[in-house]
Write an enzyme that holds these catalytic residues in place. Sequence first.
Site, PDB file in Angstrom:
ATOM      1  N   LYS A 144       0.814  -1.213   0.000  1.00 54.28           N
ATOM      2  CA  LYS A 144       0.000   0.000   0.000  1.00 54.28           C
ATOM      3  C   LYS A 144       0.853   1.271   0.000  1.00 54.28           C
ATOM      4  CE  LYS A 144      -4.122  -2.124   1.888  1.00 54.28           C
ATOM      5  NZ  LYS A 144      -3.704  -3.509   2.113  1.00 54.28           N
TER       6      LYS A 144
HETATM    7  C1  LIG Z   1      -4.387  -4.565   1.505  1.00 54.08           C
HETATM    8  C2  LIG Z   1      -3.652  -5.834   1.354  1.00 54.08           C
HETATM    9  C3  LIG Z   1      -4.085  -6.835   0.472  1.00 54.08           C
HETATM   10  C4  LIG Z   1      -5.365  -6.709  -0.315  1.00 54.08           C
HETATM   11  O1  LIG Z   1      -5.303  -5.733  -1.302  1.00 54.08           O
HETATM   12  P1  LIG Z   1      -6.665  -5.168  -1.948  1.00 54.08           P
HETATM   13  O2  LIG Z   1      -6.235  -4.074  -2.834  1.00 54.08           O
HETATM   14  O3  LIG Z   1      -7.478  -4.676  -0.785  1.00 54.08           O
HETATM   15  O4  LIG Z   1      -7.316  -6.299  -2.634  1.00 54.08           O
HETATM   16  C5  LIG Z   1      -3.319  -7.964   0.341  1.00 54.08           C
HETATM   17  N1  LIG Z   1      -2.196  -8.138   1.053  1.00 54.08           N
HETATM   18  C6  LIG Z   1      -1.736  -7.206   1.908  1.00 54.08           C
HETATM   19  C7  LIG Z   1      -0.491  -7.461   2.679  1.00 54.08           C
HETATM   20  C8  LIG Z   1      -2.439  -6.018   2.091  1.00 54.08           C
HETATM   21  O5  LIG Z   1      -1.994  -5.092   2.930  1.00 54.08           O
END
Ligand SMILES: *Cc1c(COP(=O)(O)O)cnc(C)c1O
Length: 498
Positions: free
Chosen positions: A118
């Site tokens: 993210k």
């Molecule tokens: C947020 C997250 C996901 C999921 O991603 P999305 O965009 O919400 O589908 C998967 N793995 C990790 C480690 C995350 O932080």
Amino acid sequence: MFYLSTRNEKIRKNPSEAILQGIADDGGLFMPDSFENAQFPMNALSSMTAKEISAKVLALLFAGDGMFTDDESGSTEFWKAVSRAYDGKFDGGDFAPLAKVGDAYVMELYHGPTCAFKDVALQVLPQLVKEAKRVTGMTDEIVILTATSGDTGSAALSGFSDVDGIKIIVFYPEHGTSAVQERQMVSCDGKNTCVCAVRGNFDDAQSGVKNIFASIKLPKGVRLSSANSINIGRLAPQVAYYFKAYRDLLKNEEIKMGDKVNFIVPTGNFGDILAGYFAKKMGLPVGKLVCASNENKVLTEFFETGTYNKNRVFKITKSPSMDILISSNLERLLYLVCGAEKCAKYMNDLKEKGEYTLEKDELDKIRAEFEAGTTDDKVTLETIKRVYEQNGYLMDTHTAVAWDVYEKWLKESGNKDKSVVLSTASAYKFSASVLDAIGESYDDEFDALTKLEAISKVKVPSALDGIKNKKAVHSNILNKEDMLSFVSEMIGKKEWRK
Ligand SMILES: *Cc1c(COP(=O)(O)O)cnc(C)c1O
């Protein structure tokens, strides 16, 4: 480019307005009015740097209303914004390095300030929000409201901490994150930050936030926005690493221009995988997009049957960032496949009955481009162990879910194209589970970091070094019914922290 609501195409905004607003007035999500004018120059891809790719993607998606006013040659001002966002923030300097594991590639998206993918988007989003304010001449204070299952919160706090003219409030489920994730958030000491636990699960926190957006009465001079992947400004930077992975495969001579590449994505809110679909719409030769879920397998069943049904028991798993029953960004895919009117109907069904079912032709269209699979906790841990023993590569629980789904899918489909598995978090971020998987003991999650370093011989990422001794500066806990009044109260306060 204009942005339309997924529920009503008459709602039409400039890119900067869509970014500032986060969510459309009717509760829909913003989508580009067309991808035709956002085609990526594939013939230039192999000679572009990673930051040039990011800048180009942003310039294509946000062209038209003067954001980072573009020049002839492409995207210089966007490039500068990406540089401000990324330079010095990623261990090793690359925001999306590929590692070869067996016959596939793992794209490591976790080398940023909070060790999850993210960061790639949330370091850029503040740049976009600031620029959107400039372009629209908007002087309101922006309060970012975010619900998190752990990773969004710390990444958003890292991105927005001490950014002028913006405040940020993060809600997380009280027992729904790891101790390390919680510590990362509650130790954030930015003057404009507020972090708050909610008694409930992620969906409680997320629906609480949606409810605040729908019903809060704001004083003059204050606006709400979102750092969740419902914000198009959050989604757009993620599109870039799909192109970058393709460039790296070209460089490694794993593929020739035009070859299809599959991407396997550990999925929660459906943002990351949808960014891959955007890349495909923008001209990247994507084969299958494989949606990997944990035991909260609403999406797997949806792709199998066409019925989305959130009426089920919410499970807390070892891949908590994917513990989600309502995957908000799926709405954007529905819009593309079914149009706004049907999309609005399905979203209404979801709200009223907790489920909806696609027409057969709609499901067929989706299944032509997406595959899906699920893995339970036991197999997730076995996968970490197996990949570690066979390849000497240590992955976190989220990545392991995707890896197992990848192997099962490959066996079943016999697909011959190259595949890239997205690695969304550092093994260190979930070190306790990773040590459990490989049969090592530890005292607590913080001790596990040190232990993992000794075993893996990979250095603790700078972001987590010393996390144990970071002091908690936030200690709020709320019932979900009280989120709205809490936010109103915080907005009324001039100074949050000294
Ligand atoms: C947020 C997250 C996901 C999921 O991603 P999305 O965009 O919400 O589908 C998967 N793995 C990790 C480690 C995350 O932080």
